[in-house]
Write a protein that holds these residues in place. Structure first.
Motif, PDB file in Angstrom:
ATOM      1  N   ARG A 144      -2.405 -14.139   4.270  1.00 38.94           N
ATOM      2  CA  ARG A 144      -1.626 -15.151   3.572  1.00 38.94           C
ATOM      3  C   ARG A 144      -1.079 -15.157   2.007  1.00 38.94           C
ATOM      4  NH1 ARG A 144      -3.177 -20.274   7.484  1.00 38.94           N
ATOM      5  NH2 ARG A 144      -1.621 -19.586   9.256  1.00 38.94           N
ATOM      6  N   ARG A 145      -2.162 -14.731   1.361  1.00 39.57           N
ATOM      7  CA  ARG A 145      -2.321 -14.545   0.038  1.00 39.57           C
ATOM      8  C   ARG A 145      -1.294 -13.432  -0.420  1.00 39.57           C
ATOM      9  NH1 ARG A 145      -7.836 -15.784  -0.309  1.00 39.57           N
ATOM     10  NH2 ARG A 145      -8.320 -13.508  -0.066  1.00 39.57           N
ATOM     11  N   ALA A 146      -1.159 -12.415   0.572  1.00 36.97           N
ATOM     12  CA  ALA A 146      -0.552 -11.426   0.142  1.00 36.97           C
ATOM     13  C   ALA A 146       1.139 -11.514   0.760  1.00 36.97           C
ATOM     14  CB  ALA A 146      -0.941 -10.194   0.981  1.00 36.97           C
ATOM     15  N   GLY A 147       1.568 -12.895   1.232  1.00 36.98           N
ATOM     16  CA  GLY A 147       2.770 -13.296   1.684  1.00 36.98           C
ATOM     17  C   GLY A 147       3.164 -12.638   3.018  1.00 36.98           C
ATOM     18  N   VAL A 174      -7.413  -5.462   6.561  1.00 37.33           N
ATOM     19  CA  VAL A 174      -6.505  -6.607   6.426  1.00 37.33           C
ATOM     20  C   VAL A 174      -7.330  -7.676   5.775  1.00 37.33           C
ATOM     21  CG1 VAL A 174      -6.095  -6.311   8.874  1.00 37.33           C
ATOM     22  CG2 VAL A 174      -8.089  -7.263   8.729  1.00 37.33           C
ATOM     23  N   ALA A 175      -8.679  -7.381   5.273  1.00 34.32           N
ATOM     24  CA  ALA A 175      -9.219  -8.456   4.237  1.00 34.32           C
ATOM     25  C   ALA A 175      -8.711  -8.126   3.114  1.00 34.32           C
ATOM     26  CB  ALA A 175     -10.634  -8.427   4.386  1.00 34.32           C
ATOM     27  N   HIS A 176      -8.115  -7.026   2.640  1.00 35.02           N
ATOM     28  CA  HIS A 176      -7.722  -6.486   1.367  1.00 35.02           C
ATOM     29  C   HIS A 176      -6.195  -5.918   1.419  1.00 35.02           C
ATOM     30  CE1 HIS A 176     -11.605  -7.652  -0.563  1.00 35.02           C
ATOM     31  NE2 HIS A 176     -12.263  -7.032   0.661  1.00 35.02           N
ATOM     32  N   PRO A 177      -5.235  -6.566   2.052  1.00 34.16           N
ATOM     33  CA  PRO A 177      -4.099  -5.924   2.300  1.00 34.16           C
ATOM     34  C   PRO A 177      -3.116  -5.356   1.111  1.00 34.16           C
ATOM     35  CG  PRO A 177      -3.649  -8.190   2.639  1.00 34.16           C
ATOM     36  CD  PRO A 177      -5.248  -8.153   2.436  1.00 34.16           C
ATOM     37  N   ASP A 178      -2.598  -4.205   1.104  1.00 34.82           N
ATOM     38  CA  ASP A 178      -2.023  -3.680   0.006  1.00 34.82           C
ATOM     39  C   ASP A 178      -0.579  -3.315   0.493  1.00 34.82           C
ATOM     40  OD1 ASP A 178      -1.010  -1.982  -2.065  1.00 34.82           O
ATOM     41  OD2 ASP A 178      -2.806  -0.763  -2.353  1.00 34.82           O
TER      42      ASP A 178
END
Length: 343
Positions: A33-36, A223-227
């Motif tokens: 969600r933070r990554a939009g 998925v915990a650090h999506p780029d």
């Protein structure tokens, strides 16, 4: 099929588990969600019963979370860490120790992390690990360790269970991770002790999973650090994520991409069953992915298939390369030959 998708709240920790938010754990739902990105709670089964599960399996439409469906299993008592220490503590096991706490690939071949030790010592390590150097007794056939009558998959699935089924046990510290990957068969993921987060992506969105060029069932995405800059197709798909606790089952239809990571020290069991995805489905994905994948597949077909050269295992219990699997499929008519579960 009727499902509900109300907001999912992680269950409270009880019975001695450590706090859910802890060192070595990043919540995938929050990170996505933070990554939009579009991430929704795991769909909940409208009928938390064996009959409801069998209907879901028959329709094979969506993954579903079934709450406390295995509360009556003896394994909910006999496979708790302290119970295992008493009943099987002297048994020697080969576990993965001092694993990296982040990253998609292991820095070294998986064999470098393998250690043989008594189960009691492993349980000491798993309950004391802080999440930055996880340890995992994983991908173990349940029948080789415990009494499989303690987990009643026959009662859940009936006759469907016998269609090439395979049951595995996963025992580990918080911070253990099975990174985003896809299985060829339907899967029941069952939490026995502790809490894990399950994150899912549909098979139809496989291009957005950005498989490795040499392996169509392992994703490059963390998925915990999506780029999103590196993997822009993530912006066009929907993820599902939620925390499962003791007694819960997640039905994962074959092909669905899934990432599973431990919020606490935990014991889980999973059960693969039914007919596998077809070779034609993987060939269709290979065609869609384009020339870099075609070239690598041909190269691995020659090197690891025809020439029989060994490949590294740097992704968690990595299946053989796509090229080797195609080589075996031509010889045995089984795309799943080298990775089993259970052919």
């Amino acid at each position: 099929m009727t499902t509900t998708t109300s907001n999912f709240t992680a269950p409270a920790v009880s019975g001695g588990d450590t706090e859910l938010a802890d060192v070595g754990y990043t919540d995938p739902m929050k990170a996505l969600r933070r990554a939009g990105l579009d991430v929704r709670p795991l769909p909940l089964a409208a009928d938390d019963s064996a009959q409801g599960l069998r209907r879901a399996v028959g329709q094979r439409e969506v993954p579903l979370l079934f709450h406390q469906l295995t509360d009556s299993w003896p394994a909910r008592r006999t496979w708790q860490p302290e119970a295992l220490r008493r009943s099987h503590g002297e048994r020697e096991v080969t576990a993965l120790m001092d694993l990296p706490g982040d990253g998609v690939l292991y820095p070294k071949d998986q064999s470098a992390y393998e250690r043989t030790l008594p189960l009691s010592r492993f349980i000491d390590a798993m309950t004391s690990a802080d999440g930055t150097s996880p340890c995992y007794l994983a991908y173990q056939r349940a029948a080789e360790l415990f009494d499989t009558r303690d987990c009643d998959f026959a009662g859940l699935l009936g006759s469907r269970r016998e269609q090439g089924s395979d049951t595995r046990v996963w025992i580990g510290s918080r911070g253990t991770r099975s990174m985003l990957h896809s299985d060829l068969k339907d899967n029941l993921f069952c939490q026995v002790s502790g809490h894990k987060t399950v994150t899912l992506l549909s098979w139809k969105d496989s291009k957005a999973a950005y498989p490795f060029c040499d392996n169509l069932v392992n994703s490059q995405v963390d998925v915990a650090h999506p780029d999103v800059a590196r993997f822009p197709r993530l912006s066009h798909v929907t993820f599902y994520s939620g925390t499962v606790g003791p007694g819960d089952i997640v039905y994962i239809p074959r092909g669905w991409w899934h990432d599973i990571r431990a919020r606490t020290a935990s014991v889980s069991v999973n059960h693969w069953f039914g007919p596998p995805q077809s070779l034609s489905e993987y060939l269709a994905l290979l065609v869609r992915l384009g020339p870099p994948y075609w070239r690598r597949t041909v190269s691995d077909f020659v090197r690891q298939g025809l020439l029989g050269r060994r490949e590294e295992t740097r992704f968690f219990f990595s299946p053989p390369s796509t090229g080797r699997r195609l080589y075996q499929a031509l010889r045995t008519r089984n795309f799943n030959h080298d990775n089993d579960p259970s052919t």
